[in-house]
Enzyme design. Sequence first.
Site, short mmCIF file in Angstrom:
data_model
loop_
_atom_site.label_atom_id
_atom_site.label_comp_id
_atom_site.label_asym_id
_atom_site.label_seq_id
_atom_site.Cartn_x
_atom_site.Cartn_y
_atom_site.Cartn_z
CB VAL A 21 -1.70 7.29 -4.43
CG1 VAL A 21 -0.85 6.75 -5.64
CG2 VAL A 21 -0.95 7.23 -3.22
CG ASP A 42 -2.04 1.12 1.46
OD1 ASP A 42 -2.52 1.62 0.27
OD2 ASP A 42 -1.86 1.94 2.22
CG LEU A 56 -9.70 8.38 3.27
CD1 LEU A 56 -10.04 9.80 3.99
CD2 LEU A 56 -10.67 8.45 1.92
NE ARG A 57 0.23 4.98 0.75
CZ ARG A 57 1.06 6.01 0.25
NH1 ARG A 57 0.76 7.26 0.76
NH2 ARG A 57 1.92 5.76 -0.56
CB ALA A 58 -6.51 3.92 -2.79
#
Length: 682
Positions: free
Chosen positions: A280, A194, A275-277
């Site tokens: 990015v 991730d 929420l990282r997706a």
Amino acid sequence: MTITYPFSAVVGLADLKLALLLNAVSPRVGGVLVRGEKGTAKSTIVRALAAQLPEVQVVAGCRFACDPAAPDLGCPDGPHEPGEQRAVRPAALVELPVGASEDRLVGSLDVERALTEGVKAFEPGLLAAAHRGVLYVDEVNLLHDHLVDLLLDAAALGTCYVERESVSVRHAARFLLVGTMNPEEGELRPQLLDRFGLTVEVRASRDPQERAEVIRRRLAFDADPEAFADRWRPAESELAGRIARARARLPEVRLPDARLRQISTVCAAFEVDGLRADLVTANAAIAHAAWHGRDRVTTEDVRAAARLALPHRRRRDPFDAPGLDEDLLDRLLDETSGDDDDEPPPGGGADPEISGPEPDAGSGADGDGGWQDPAAGTPRDERTAEREVRNGTDRPEPDAGAVEPDTGTGQPDPGAGQVAAMAAPYRVPRLEVPGVGEGAAGRRSRSRTPRGRAAGSRQPEGRLRDLHLTATLLAAAPHQRQRGRTGAGLRLRPEDLREVVREGREGNLVLFVVDASGSMAARRRMTAVKTAVLSLLLDAYQRRDKVGLVTFRGDSAGVTLPPTSSVEAGAARLRSLPTGGRTPLAAGLVTAAEVLRVERLRDPARRPLLVLVTDGRATAGGDVDRAADLLRGTASVVVDCEGGPVRLGLAVRLAARLGAALLPLDSLGELGSVVRDYRKVG
Ligand SMILES: [Zn+2]
């Protein structure tokens, strides 16, 4: 269609180049993980990109590559005055070897000198060397977890911290992180996956024409290397210039609300965690817009970003195949492109998908930049490649190691034998190698490890890194008067220093030796056996073991799966394992002994655990007792498959001969919670 690099034909190359470029434009994208088999020229391509990154201006003599325009305020070689001498050099390409030490990566701080002389001596590591350039880690999945953590922390913070016993140093470390891995050799933990911004799958082309083209080039090169090099020399300044322009444009690029909602919708639909997706994808879309000379993010930018940012973030279990459902992505984007309150983009066509050249796309400034194949004639726009991918012409084939849904039929083996189905895996007790090892970190057997709970102290063998304060004071105390101490200050000498001995868990090599013969008779028995082995495999995955599989049936034994960290590969081989024929038990044991002998040479620190799945019967092959004696001294478990009311107890006898623990097959799933010492069971 594959884009061919001079000496390789690689599927997924367009994606890889795009992913690298987006990172070169925006450091917020967060790096690239390149997944693919060996021999796909991954490192050649990364090197080619690094060579074409814009040069960097540095403060002359600064070991931390400070930018004269904005020097690192905390630079250990600083502070730098505005008038200091400057130098220009290419962006660095630093390779982190898999076996690197922590000191090599983050730099080393001499704790002995700090404690005994009061001097802060810091030697920069690879993170400092990679600042403002590229940090390349081949086979990042084989890197020690602890190093991966340090690496990704630095990448995320743009800063390298080194702290030893409350002496600390920090310096800026912003770099484009590129990792490669061969999934057959083991996956990265999902938490680490991730943290790579983008992933790309590459594989060698299986298209005979493309392969022939590569050979043709190789022959041309051998005939006249100089002419060949001229023809292929990349348009370096062109690409560097375009990257520099995109970087300059980046702060101006707007992300309209409609596009942000689109990103959230796509991320939610693909069931990514956290929420990282979203973040990015947004950053990559902004970089993509800047790369194409746009000052506003379009649906096309979101598409390009999502294709690279989401595949590794889908919630999935370890046996799922990688990749992204591109039809679903297209549908989601189509559904959400309607609320385009602020499109089309200025200067572009009505539909970004079918518009002509990008506003900024001058003659050579296509997506492939300096990698353009001059022999190909018309320049290829990377979006052409993307469209081909979406149309399915370039879609990766199911990986050899990927697991098909279990239909229970499997591949009929004309040689004899049927393929028994597998049931759902269950939780198994922890089997453990007795004693204390020193193998790679894992979750199975006890081991000495730099991470883990304190279990004692000792004099450091190399440089001190983990001070045991109490032990150090106790070592120094008896000598204070003799060293002339009169006041409050403690007189420390290097020989007083003690470090902590830590104990944690290691991963092991779990070698399964499975009877696949007709002596397992009824398919129901074989289903139980396969399910048990699958459950043990899953357990091995969670405990970070290497696994291997030896099977025996008919006339011989074979290494069905050479030792690997890829549990997926193990599950796939197990699933299609045919059953039937005679029972050459001795051959299975001899083969296992040979596998263990080779692995001991290859990786001496990794202690083996033999799991022999058998009912103890042998109807072919040599002498079982003699074969068993080859394995004496190896920690082993016999999973006794004998069932029914009348039992011969052959597995019990074999276990005794091996000095192995015995676990009845049917008890495996019933042992409930984790058993600390399997030797108490059975
Ligand atoms: Zn500096």
